[in-house]
Design a protein around this motif. Structure first.
Motif, PDB file in Angstrom:
ATOM      1  N   TRP A  63       0.797  -1.223   0.000  1.00  0.00           N
ATOM      2  CA  TRP A  63       0.000   0.000   0.000  1.00  0.00           C
ATOM      3  C   TRP A  63       0.834   1.280   0.000  1.00  0.00           C
ATOM      4  N   PRO A  64       2.012   1.334   0.630  1.00  0.00           N
ATOM      5  CA  PRO A  64       2.822   2.554   0.482  1.00  0.00           C
ATOM      6  C   PRO A  64       3.155   2.857  -0.974  1.00  0.00           C
ATOM      7  N   LEU A  67       0.059   4.311  -2.676  1.00  0.00           N
ATOM      8  CA  LEU A  67      -0.185   5.710  -2.318  1.00  0.00           C
ATOM      9  C   LEU A  67       0.818   6.650  -2.986  1.00  0.00           C
ATOM     10  N   PRO A 113      -3.231  14.345  -1.985  1.00  0.00           N
ATOM     11  CA  PRO A 113      -3.626  13.219  -1.128  1.00  0.00           C
ATOM     12  C   PRO A 113      -5.002  12.655  -1.492  1.00  0.00           C
ATOM     13  N   VAL A 117      -5.729   8.650  -2.298  1.00  0.00           N
ATOM     14  CA  VAL A 117      -6.635   7.826  -1.493  1.00  0.00           C
ATOM     15  C   VAL A 117      -7.897   7.458  -2.272  1.00  0.00           C
ATOM     16  N   TYR A 226     -10.775  16.230   6.806  1.00  0.00           N
ATOM     17  CA  TYR A 226      -9.772  16.682   5.840  1.00  0.00           C
ATOM     18  C   TYR A 226     -10.418  17.522   4.739  1.00  0.00           C
ATOM     19  N   ALA A 258      -4.093  13.955   9.167  1.00  0.00           N
ATOM     20  CA  ALA A 258      -3.960  13.062   8.016  1.00  0.00           C
ATOM     21  C   ALA A 258      -2.723  12.193   8.164  1.00  0.00           C
ATOM     22  N   VAL A 259      -1.625  12.785   8.596  1.00  0.00           N
ATOM     23  CA  VAL A 259      -0.407  12.016   8.819  1.00  0.00           C
ATOM     24  C   VAL A 259      -0.621  11.004   9.941  1.00  0.00           C
ATOM     25  N   GLY A 262      -2.621   8.128   8.709  1.00  0.00           N
ATOM     26  CA  GLY A 262      -1.800   7.240   7.884  1.00  0.00           C
ATOM     27  C   GLY A 262      -0.927   6.329   8.723  1.00  0.00           C
ATOM     28  N   VAL A 263      -0.344   6.880   9.789  1.00  0.00           N
ATOM     29  CA  VAL A 263       0.504   6.075  10.671  1.00  0.00           C
ATOM     30  C   VAL A 263      -0.320   4.990  11.351  1.00  0.00           C
ATOM     31  N   VAL A 265      -3.201   3.623  10.350  1.00  0.00           N
ATOM     32  CA  VAL A 265      -3.632   2.597   9.387  1.00  0.00           C
ATOM     33  C   VAL A 265      -2.467   1.683   9.035  1.00  0.00           C
ATOM     34  N   HIS A 266      -1.292   2.254   8.834  1.00  0.00           N
ATOM     35  CA  HIS A 266      -0.118   1.425   8.531  1.00  0.00           C
ATOM     36  C   HIS A 266       0.165   0.458   9.678  1.00  0.00           C
TER      37      HIS A 266
END
Length: 327
Positions: A63-64, A67, A113, A117, A226, A258-259, A262-263, A265-266
């Motif tokens: 996924w990275p 994105l 972004p 997404v 967002y 948002a960051v 993302g962290v 979800v990762h």
């Protein structure tokens, strides 16, 4: 019996058709009465997302990588085709926030972004859930990959030609176009050669993840927040009804969560407790919130808002059917 090759082609077509619906129609842009415009966007949106998925699956990325390539796609569309990242006139976005080095700053923060997404990652995730047997494999052979690439380029050229109708006479500066091409190249190289490779196996890291309803709620709050912080709506001329230099507040307020999202979800997706139902909750929460924002911000009249809300209800029903199948 349908062969794996035929299933792959159908999955690729499904992804190509679903992408502009998720990215544009479900946000109310365009309204349902102008849904025919999607025909013009399928070549760039659909072929672009199929191309990204094929490249990532072929190189073993996760996924990275999706994105990063989604961000590159956003620059192709917004910077090279529409040229909205630098245009001083299109959509009025130059007035949202200060222009930085010729960039429409708030519009850029919103859309790159967003495309990563909603135009790329979520459609791929949904089709992976609909066709789980092919999720770790390419849909197409080499010829199909080449065709997707050619259609994507032609779609970008088509979008560029139609932009003359909504932003006549504007041509981005050559230096800006060169910078966009350079950034796109860097993102592609990072995505395909430098980000961690996907092991192709289920996540096995220890730890728990929130229940699917919690994931859906958090995804919805993140997506709605967002969009609401960066897209002027309700008569506002600047993000979050700010004026002057205060526009930096919603821009920072949108970037930090948002960051953080993302962290999170990762981290969650790397754990063994993450299942398909969590992935569907993540996609569903973001999509429902995204459509709810569209009802508020994009409806030009009551008919547009009601029709978009009805589309949202249909979408919830389809997500519920997919949830039953996923369980």
């Amino acid at each position: 019996m349908v062969t794996s090759r035929a299933r792959g082609r159908w999955a690729a077509l499904l992804l190509a058709g679903l992408t502009p619906v998720v990215a544009e129609l479900s946000l109310g842009n365009p309204p349902l009465r102008q849904a025919w415009l999607l025909v013009l966007w399928v070549p760039i949106y659909g072929a672009g997302t199929v191309l990204i998925r094929e490249l990532v699956r072929r190189t073993g990325g996760g996924w990275p990588a999706v994105l990063l390539l989604g961000a590159a796609y956003g620059i192709v569309e917004e910077g090279l085709a529409l040229q909205a990242l630098t245009s001083p006139t299109i959509y009025g976005v130059a007035g949202w926030a200060p222009r930085i080095f010729g960039l429409n700053s708030a519009y850029t923060e919103l859309n790159i972004p967003y495309h990563a997404v909603f135009s790329v990652a979520l459609p791929i995730l949904l089709v992976d859930l609909i066709v789980p047997g092919l999720r770790d494999r390419p849909y197409l052979r080499r010829t199909g990959l080449v065709v997707a690439g050619v259609v994507f380029v032609l779609g970008a050229l088509l979008l560029r030609s139609t932009t003359a109708l909504i932003d006549p006479g504007y041509q981005a500066p050559p230096m800006a176009l060169a910078a966009f091409v350079l950034v796109i190249a860097v993102l592609v190289v990072l995505a395909l050669w430098f980000v961690p490779r996907s092991p192709g196996l289920p996540a096995t890291a220890p730890g728990t993840v929130p229940a699917p309803p919690v994931v859906a709620c958090l995804a919805g709050v993140a997506a709605f927040g967002y969009l609401a912080l960066l897209f002027p709506f309700g008569g506002a001329r600047h993000p979050a009804f700010t004026e002057g230099g205060w526009v930096v507040v919603p821009m920072v307020a949108a970037a930090l969560p948002a960051v953080a999202a993302g962290v999170l979800v990762h981290r969650w997706t790397s754990r063994g407790a993450w299942r398909d139902r969590h992935g569907l909750a993540l996609a569903g929460g973001a999509l429902v919130a995204h459509t709810a924002f569209g009802v508020i911000a994009n409806g030009e009249n009551a008919t547009d808002r009601v029709s978009l809300a009805a589309l949202g209800v249909v979408m919830i029903g389809l997500l519920a059917l997919l949830a039953r199948r996923t369980r």
